[in-house]
Design an enzyme around this catalytic site. Structure first.
Site, mmCIF file in Angstrom:
data_model
loop_
_atom_site.group_PDB
_atom_site.id
_atom_site.type_symbol
_atom_site.label_atom_id
_atom_site.label_comp_id
_atom_site.label_asym_id
_atom_site.label_seq_id
_atom_site.Cartn_x
_atom_site.Cartn_y
_atom_site.Cartn_z
ATOM 1 N N HIS A 99 -10.502 -4.871 8.187
ATOM 2 C CA HIS A 99 -9.074 -5.037 9.162
ATOM 3 C C HIS A 99 -8.603 -3.618 8.872
ATOM 4 O O HIS A 99 -9.083 -2.784 8.762
ATOM 5 C CB HIS A 99 -8.107 -5.777 7.647
ATOM 6 C CG HIS A 99 -7.974 -5.062 6.563
ATOM 7 N ND1 HIS A 99 -8.503 -5.169 5.218
ATOM 8 C CD2 HIS A 99 -6.995 -4.054 6.277
ATOM 9 C CE1 HIS A 99 -7.865 -4.454 4.422
ATOM 10 N NE2 HIS A 99 -7.798 -3.245 4.335
HETATM 11 C C1 T46 Z 1 -6.462 -1.899 2.752
HETATM 12 C C2 T46 Z 1 -7.945 -1.366 1.891
HETATM 13 C C3 T46 Z 1 -8.554 -0.198 1.980
HETATM 14 C C4 T46 Z 1 -0.615 -7.290 -2.565
HETATM 15 O O1 T46 Z 1 -0.106 -8.453 -2.950
HETATM 16 N N1 T46 Z 1 0.035 -6.185 -2.366
HETATM 17 C C5 T46 Z 1 -0.877 -5.118 -1.991
HETATM 18 O O2 T46 Z 1 -0.143 -3.938 -1.823
HETATM 19 C C6 T46 Z 1 -2.184 -5.180 -1.589
HETATM 20 C C7 T46 Z 1 -2.720 -4.002 -1.014
HETATM 21 C C8 T46 Z 1 -2.693 -6.224 -1.575
HETATM 22 N N2 T46 Z 1 -2.755 -7.372 -2.329
HETATM 23 C C9 T46 Z 1 -3.074 -8.642 -2.516
HETATM 24 C C10 T46 Z 1 -3.233 -9.476 -1.420
HETATM 25 C C11 T46 Z 1 -4.748 -10.133 -1.719
HETATM 26 O O3 T46 Z 1 -4.256 -12.047 -2.105
HETATM 27 O O4 T46 Z 1 -4.279 -8.663 -3.124
HETATM 28 C C12 T46 Z 1 -5.301 -9.003 -2.683
HETATM 29 C C13 T46 Z 1 -6.702 -8.141 -2.156
HETATM 30 O O5 T46 Z 1 -6.153 -7.773 -1.192
HETATM 31 P P1 T46 Z 1 -7.061 -7.519 0.027
HETATM 32 O O6 T46 Z 1 -7.857 -8.375 0.510
HETATM 33 O O7 T46 Z 1 -6.182 -6.944 1.251
HETATM 34 O O8 T46 Z 1 -7.718 -5.968 0.173
HETATM 35 P P2 T46 Z 1 -9.182 -4.488 0.010
HETATM 36 O O9 T46 Z 1 -9.997 -4.775 -0.505
HETATM 37 O O10 T46 Z 1 -9.953 -6.117 1.281
HETATM 38 O O11 T46 Z 1 -7.672 -4.048 0.665
HETATM 39 C C14 T46 Z 1 -7.214 -3.571 0.474
HETATM 40 C C15 T46 Z 1 -5.452 -3.247 1.656
HETATM 41 O O12 T46 Z 1 -4.810 -4.878 1.701
HETATM 42 C C16 T46 Z 1 -5.330 -2.531 2.623
HETATM 43 O O13 T46 Z 1 -4.198 -2.136 2.667
HETATM 44 O O14 T46 Z 1 -6.831 -0.651 3.854
HETATM 45 O O15 T46 Z 1 -7.878 -2.168 0.512
#
Ligand code: T46
Length: 138
Positions: free
Chosen positions: A49
């Site tokens: 993303h």
């Molecule tokens: C990024 C990269 C480097 C929350 O509830 N609160 C939060 O602040 C975040 C960041 C995530 N979440 C929940 C949303 C999803 O259910 O945690 C779960 C995993 O998040 P996500 O799939 O977005 O994780 P990554 O590792 O793909 O991405 C993350 C960050 O979301 C993003 O901002 O830049 O790390």
């Protein structure tokens, strides 16, 4: 590519090392949220993303990982392994994180509360978003 390595202060003495990061001083934004990624299986890929407005400093505080960064024009792969070095991402950049070493912890200091509407999760939409931004289209 608007992603830059940011050296962070190391305060080392015979007891070990401490690194402190202050918003608007060591990073060019107020820190409004932190999150950290850990217990990542070998072979797992995360991210896929970009963010429209969020600014972030990513620090691999333990172990190492790689990030693929794509600004719509060029791609590069960056390895983070130094707890006294951050990767500052201040623009919409597509990112994928992978190659986490066992026990790696990726810490993120970020500029805003969690907002799912700030994410662009489709690569085609990302390219279109970048194109429209460059043309100054609202
Ligand atoms: C990024 C990269 C480097 C929350 O509830 N609160 C939060 O602040 C975040 C960041 C995530 N979440 C929940 C949303 C999803 O259910 O945690 C779960 C995993 O998040 P996500 O799939 O977005 O994780 P990554 O590792 O793909 O991405 C993350 C960050 O979301 C993003 O901002 O830049 O790390």
């Amino acid at each position: 590519m608007k992603a830059e390595r940011y050296p962070l202060p190391r305060h080392s003495d015979e007891r070990g090392t401490l690194t402190a990061v202050e918003g608007e001083r060591d990073v060019p934004f107020p820190i409004r949220r932190i999150y950290y990624i850990y217990e990542v299986d070998a072979g797992a890929h995360r991210g896929y993303h970009a963010h429209k407005t969020l600014k972030q400093l990513l620090i691999c505080v333990h172990g190492s990982c790689r990030l693929l960064l794509d600004n719509g024009l060029e791609r590069q792969v960056v390895r983070l392994s130094d707890p006294a070095e951050g990767l500052y991402i201040g623009e919409p950049i597509w990112r994928e994180m992978f190659d986490f070493s066992p026990g790696a912890v990726l810490l993120a200091l970020v500029s805003a509360p969690y907002d799912p509407s700030d994410y662009i999760r489709d690569y085609g939409e990302f390219l279109e978003y970048i194109r429209r931004e460059q043309e100054g289209v609202e």
